[in-house]
Design a protein around this motif. Structure first.
Motif, PDB file in Angstrom:
ATOM      1  N   ALA A  15       0.821  -1.214   0.000  1.00 29.18           N
ATOM      2  CA  ALA A  15       0.000   0.000   0.000  1.00 29.18           C
ATOM      3  C   ALA A  15       0.858   1.268   0.000  1.00 29.18           C
ATOM      4  CB  ALA A  15      -0.929   0.003   1.212  1.00 29.18           C
ATOM      5  N   ARG A  16       2.180   1.100  -0.038  1.00 24.27           N
ATOM      6  CA  ARG A  16       3.127   2.202  -0.099  1.00 24.27           C
ATOM      7  C   ARG A  16       3.082   3.099   1.128  1.00 24.27           C
ATOM      8  NH1 ARG A  16       5.843   3.529  -4.629  1.00 24.27           N
ATOM      9  NH2 ARG A  16       5.684   2.046  -6.310  1.00 24.27           N
ATOM     10  N   LEU A  67      -9.367  -2.204   1.998  1.00 25.87           N
ATOM     11  CA  LEU A  67     -10.392  -2.574   1.025  1.00 25.87           C
ATOM     12  C   LEU A  67     -10.104  -3.928   0.393  1.00 25.87           C
ATOM     13  CD1 LEU A  67     -11.007   0.844  -0.780  1.00 25.87           C
ATOM     14  CD2 LEU A  67     -12.312  -0.195   1.085  1.00 25.87           C
ATOM     15  N   GLU A  68      -8.812  -4.190   0.162  1.00 23.16           N
ATOM     16  CA  GLU A  68      -8.423  -5.489  -0.386  1.00 23.16           C
ATOM     17  C   GLU A  68      -6.956  -5.743  -0.099  1.00 23.16           C
ATOM     18  OE1 GLU A  68      -7.919  -5.542  -4.861  1.00 23.16           O
ATOM     19  OE2 GLU A  68      -9.292  -3.851  -4.621  1.00 23.16           O
ATOM     20  N   CYS A  69      -6.557  -6.989  -0.266  1.00 28.33           N
ATOM     21  CA  CYS A  69      -5.166  -7.378  -0.066  1.00 28.33           C
ATOM     22  C   CYS A  69      -4.432  -7.217  -1.391  1.00 28.33           C
ATOM     23  CB  CYS A  69      -5.078  -8.813   0.424  1.00 28.33           C
ATOM     24  SG  CYS A  69      -5.852  -9.048   2.030  1.00 28.33           S
ATOM     25  N   GLY A  70      -3.176  -6.863  -1.315  1.00 31.98           N
ATOM     26  CA  GLY A  70      -2.390  -6.646  -2.525  1.00 31.98           C
ATOM     27  C   GLY A  70      -1.666  -7.902  -2.965  1.00 31.98           C
ATOM     28  N   LEU A  82      -6.041  -0.184  -2.541  1.00 26.98           N
ATOM     29  CA  LEU A  82      -6.023  -1.151  -1.443  1.00 26.98           C
ATOM     30  C   LEU A  82      -6.663  -0.615  -0.170  1.00 26.98           C
ATOM     31  CD1 LEU A  82      -2.394  -2.562  -1.774  1.00 26.98           C
ATOM     32  CD2 LEU A  82      -4.499  -3.495  -2.719  1.00 26.98           C
ATOM     33  N   TYR A  83      -6.865   0.705  -0.070  1.00 29.22           N
ATOM     34  CA  TYR A  83      -7.364   1.281   1.182  1.00 29.22           C
ATOM     35  C   TYR A  83      -8.261   2.481   0.930  1.00 29.22           C
ATOM     36  CZ  TYR A  83      -3.606   4.668   0.384  1.00 29.22           C
ATOM     37  OH  TYR A  83      -2.787   5.612  -0.160  1.00 29.22           O
ATOM     38  N   GLU A  84      -9.012   2.829   1.978  1.00 30.45           N
ATOM     39  CA  GLU A  84      -9.800   4.056   2.007  1.00 30.45           C
ATOM     40  C   GLU A  84      -9.199   4.916   3.102  1.00 30.45           C
ATOM     41  OE1 GLU A  84     -14.313   5.528   3.209  1.00 30.45           O
ATOM     42  OE2 GLU A  84     -13.864   3.399   3.080  1.00 30.45           O
ATOM     43  N   ASP A  85      -8.873   6.144   2.796  1.00 25.58           N
ATOM     44  CA  ASP A  85      -8.222   7.031   3.746  1.00 25.58           C
ATOM     45  C   ASP A  85      -9.255   7.657   4.679  1.00 25.58           C
ATOM     46  OD1 ASP A  85      -6.509   8.677   5.117  1.00 25.58           O
ATOM     47  OD2 ASP A  85      -5.787   9.764   3.371  1.00 25.58           O
ATOM     48  N   LEU A  86      -9.151   7.350   5.971  1.00 26.43           N
ATOM     49  CA  LEU A  86     -10.051   7.898   6.983  1.00 26.43           C
ATOM     50  C   LEU A  86      -9.309   8.855   7.910  1.00 26.43           C
ATOM     51  CD1 LEU A  86     -11.761   4.532   8.038  1.00 26.43           C
ATOM     52  CD2 LEU A  86     -12.585   6.182   6.354  1.00 26.43           C
ATOM     53  N   SER A  87      -8.116   9.279   7.535  1.00 26.93           N
ATOM     54  CA  SER A  87      -7.269  10.107   8.391  1.00 26.93           C
ATOM     55  C   SER A  87      -7.940  11.436   8.695  1.00 26.93           C
ATOM     56  CB  SER A  87      -5.928  10.384   7.715  1.00 26.93           C
ATOM     57  OG  SER A  87      -5.268   9.186   7.436  1.00 26.93           O
TER      58      SER A  87
END
Length: 127
Positions: A15-16, A67-70, A82-87
């Motif tokens: 996910a970097r 959201l999913e595995c890479g 791969l993700y949703e940013d909730l920061s």
């Protein structure tokens, strides 16, 4: 794209979030990662889609929902899938002294300019 579950160090790398898998493992082992509010201490902890990761980075906190595995460390656009940013949004920056200073000052304050020094030298007769 990937499996149902994935090691946290691999996911952070794909996910970097970190530059290397070793740094991701250190981050997890150092207690800088929480999965669904629970602090983890092993890089082998598995995450699955729907998990919420809270990571403390230098100077900020990042919150991502998996959201999913890479399957690989691809380009940034692939990593963002791969993700949703909730920061939380960063706090507003306070104006620093450098931002306020525009390079100008009130006339007569501070050191004299070169032009003013020459005028002083002419008045005092110092050549």
């Amino acid at each position: 794209m990937g499996n149902e579950r994935q090691r946290i160090d691999k996911w952070l790398f794909f996910a970097r979030v970190t530059k290397s898998r070793t740094l991701a493992a250190r981050m997890a082992q150092g207690g800088h990662v929480r999965v669904n509010g629970t602090k983890i201490s092993q890089a082998s902890h598995e995450v699955k889609p729907g998990d919420v990761l809270t990571m403390t980075m230098p100077r900020r906190v990042i919150v991502y929902r998996v959201l999913e595995c890479g399957s690989r460390r691809g380009p940034a656009t692939e990593a963002r899938a791969l993700y949703e940013d909730l920061s939380p949004p960063p706090p507003p920056k306070a104006a620093s002294a450098l931002d306020r200073a525009s390079g100008r000052r009130e006339p007569g304050s501070g050191r004299p300019t070169k032009k003013e020094r020459r005028a002083i030298e002419r008045l005092t007769g110092e050549d």
